[in-house]
Scaffold this active site. Structure first.
Site, short mmCIF file in Angstrom:
data_model
loop_
_atom_site.label_atom_id
_atom_site.label_comp_id
_atom_site.label_asym_id
_atom_site.label_seq_id
_atom_site.Cartn_x
_atom_site.Cartn_y
_atom_site.Cartn_z
N HIS A 219 0.93 -1.38 -0.46
CA HIS A 219 0.21 0.18 0.37
C HIS A 219 0.96 0.91 0.01
O HIS A 219 0.26 2.37 0.21
CB HIS A 219 -0.97 0.01 1.17
CG HIS A 219 -2.52 -1.33 1.42
ND1 HIS A 219 -1.98 -2.26 0.74
CD2 HIS A 219 -3.52 -0.58 1.42
CE1 HIS A 219 -3.22 -2.59 0.48
NE2 HIS A 219 -4.00 -1.95 0.53
N SER A 223 0.21 -0.78 -6.20
CA SER A 223 -0.21 -1.99 -6.58
C SER A 223 0.57 -1.19 -8.34
O SER A 223 0.37 -0.43 -8.85
CB SER A 223 -1.49 -2.65 -7.12
OG SER A 223 -2.09 -2.41 -5.87
N LYS A 247 -14.10 -8.36 -8.54
CA LYS A 247 -13.25 -8.87 -9.82
C LYS A 247 -12.87 -9.92 -9.19
O LYS A 247 -13.14 -11.20 -9.28
CB LYS A 247 -12.55 -8.07 -9.82
CG LYS A 247 -11.95 -8.96 -11.62
CD LYS A 247 -10.93 -7.62 -12.21
CE LYS A 247 -10.95 -8.08 -13.62
NZ LYS A 247 -9.47 -7.34 -14.56
N ASP A 248 -12.16 -9.71 -7.45
CA ASP A 248 -12.16 -10.86 -7.21
C ASP A 248 -13.20 -11.56 -6.38
O ASP A 248 -12.74 -13.20 -6.77
CB ASP A 248 -11.65 -9.96 -5.71
CG ASP A 248 -9.54 -9.13 -6.07
OD1 ASP A 248 -9.17 -9.89 -6.68
OD2 ASP A 248 -9.20 -8.65 -5.04
N GLU A 291 5.86 -33.88 -1.05
CA GLU A 291 4.43 -33.69 -2.19
C GLU A 291 5.19 -32.79 -4.24
O GLU A 291 6.77 -32.09 -3.61
CB GLU A 291 3.83 -32.44 -1.14
CG GLU A 291 3.46 -33.49 -0.21
CD GLU A 291 2.00 -33.67 -0.74
OE1 GLU A 291 1.73 -34.63 -1.54
OE2 GLU A 291 0.78 -33.63 -0.04
#
Length: 436
Positions: A219, A223, A247-248, A291
């Site tokens: 922040h 971004s 959108k998220d 894994e």
């Protein structure tokens, strides 16, 4: 980052005013994920993966806490306690499968998040700290996942713990004492299981704390975006809410659909069948593998088969495996190009899609393959290219590459429908990112 055009939070209800004056949590939330946080208007769906990673962590913490209520961290009954969770605990099978497959989903979205950062140059100034904290989160995830893999106390859990902790014995002088200290003995047993369970329970909360720092660091500069150009005014941004929350939300819906399909239709697809056999120290599995999300680094570890001078091959493999991750911490200073986005870096873009991506995928496949030819030779080739890509190719490209013309602003790119592609040469003097 302080945006002078950002809407300032002003509570209207007297109760909210009273709370905000004394504990400004409403203001903090509003400025972090609400209309008070402007974000670039051209973010694509690759910017969804940060939110998806947070959702995956929440699933892991919630399911992990409930599973811990029925799990017994004792080598004599750990395997049976997991079977009891699957068979006798109400919805225990769902919790166990959600937790096991949630780890895989967590790594999938984090890997996509990392590759998005590599492609769009999100590691460059002024976002180096965001990148570094993200890598710290990744390392904590790897430690947490490894310890969680040991807890079912199946064959692959036991022998995976023995092999991975045995890597520390390759360190001269102090290696074996470190291995004994980690295990609480000379082999995985009750002490190791208790330690791994305690740390596996604790580390997700540490990850959550580092994520707060990660978001805080994000922040400050704001971004990044597909063009790699900094925001120049209110015309380049939109409020985070409702535009990117919607959108998220769509991305989260797709994520949950895939997650649900994995849980209900292929819950053991990403697991190993040997882990449904109780741990037996007297029976070594024919093919010991970690894994799937560790396979690229496991392939690098196994690529070293011959001693180099007086350095044992095992030690070289261990150093190479850890170096494969640690060199990413230096990437902001290895890549000196002033342009962030690969959409304007034609040479870098080709090496990314046809060099780095195939190499990582190949290493992932080879890490799960048997330790025999031709897999070992291919692992050596792709491991060598992996290090060459970051240590040789990227620094050279950043010096000789001629970037494509860039848009004058985010708005210019959006209005011309080319937010991530080349536009007219009249914008060649556009501002680019400062050198890292």
């Amino acid at each position: 980052m302080s945006f002078p055009w950002a809407e300032q939070y002003k509570p209207k209800h007297p109760l909210m005013q009273w709370v905000d004056d004394r504990l400004p949590v409403p203001r903090l939330v509003y400025n972090a994920v609400g209309a008070g946080y402007p974000v670039p208007r051209n973010l694509n769906f690759f910017w969804n993966f940060g939110v998806l990673a947070g959702a995956a962590l929440a699933v892991q913490i919630i399911t992990g806490i409930v599973l811990a209520m029925s799990y017994a961290a004792n080598a004599g009954v750990a395997f049976d306690s997991v079977e009891r969770i699957m068979r006798d605990v109400n919805s225990g099978w769902l919790l166990r499968y959600a937790h096991a497959n949630g780890a895989s989903m967590f790594f999938i979205v984090v890997y996509l998040h990392i590759f998005r950062g590599l492609y769009y140059g999100s590691y460059k100034a002024p976002r180096e700290m965001v990148w570094l904290l993200g890598l710290v989160i990744y390392l904590l995830m790897m430690a947490t996942a490894f310890m969680g893999y040991v807890l079912p106390w199946g064959q692959m859990s036991f022998w995976g713990a023995k092999v991975i902790t045995g890597l520390f014995s390759a360190i001269p002088l102090v290696g074996e004492p470190i291995q004994v200290w980690l295990l609480g003995g000379f082999a995985p047993d009750n002490a190791a299981l208790n330690r791994f369970f305690s740390l596996h329970y604790l580390l997700p909360f540490v990850i959550a704390g580092v994520i707060v720092l990660h978001i805080w660091a994000l922040h400050i500069p704001g971004s990044n975006n597909p063009t790699g150009i900094e925001v120049k005014g209110p015309q380049d941004t939109v409020p985070f809410h409702p535009y990117y929350t919607a959108k998220d939300g769509f991305g989260l819906g797709v994520f949950l659909l895939v997650f649900a399909a994995l849980i209900f239709f292929a819950p053991n697809f990403l697991g190993h069948p040997d882990n449904y056999i109780p741990a037996n120290p007297l029976s070594t599995p024919a093919h010991i593998v970690p894994e799937w999300y560790f396979w690229p680094f496991y392939a690098i570890l196994r690529a070293f088969t011959v001693d180099i001078l007086f350095v044992p091959a095992k030690l070289m493999g261990v150093l190479a495996m850890f170096s494969a991750i640690l060199l990413l911490f230096f990437l902001p200073w290895l890549d000196r190009s002033p342009v962030r986005s690969s959409n304007y870096r034609p040479i870098y873009k080709k090496f990314f899609w046809f060099g780095l991506i195939p190499t990582v995928l190949a290493l992932g496949y080879l890490g799960g393959a048997p330790a025999e030819e031709p897999y070992v030779m291919l692992s050596q080739f792709f491991a060598a290219y992996y290090f060459a890509h970051f240590l040789i190719i990227i620094p050279i490209i950043s010096r000789i590459e001629r970037p494509l013309p860039m848009p004058g602003s985010i708005t210019d790119a959006v209005l011309k429908g080319q937010s991530g592609s080349t536009i007219s040469t009249s914008t060649q003097t556009a501002q680019t990112a400062p050198a890292a």
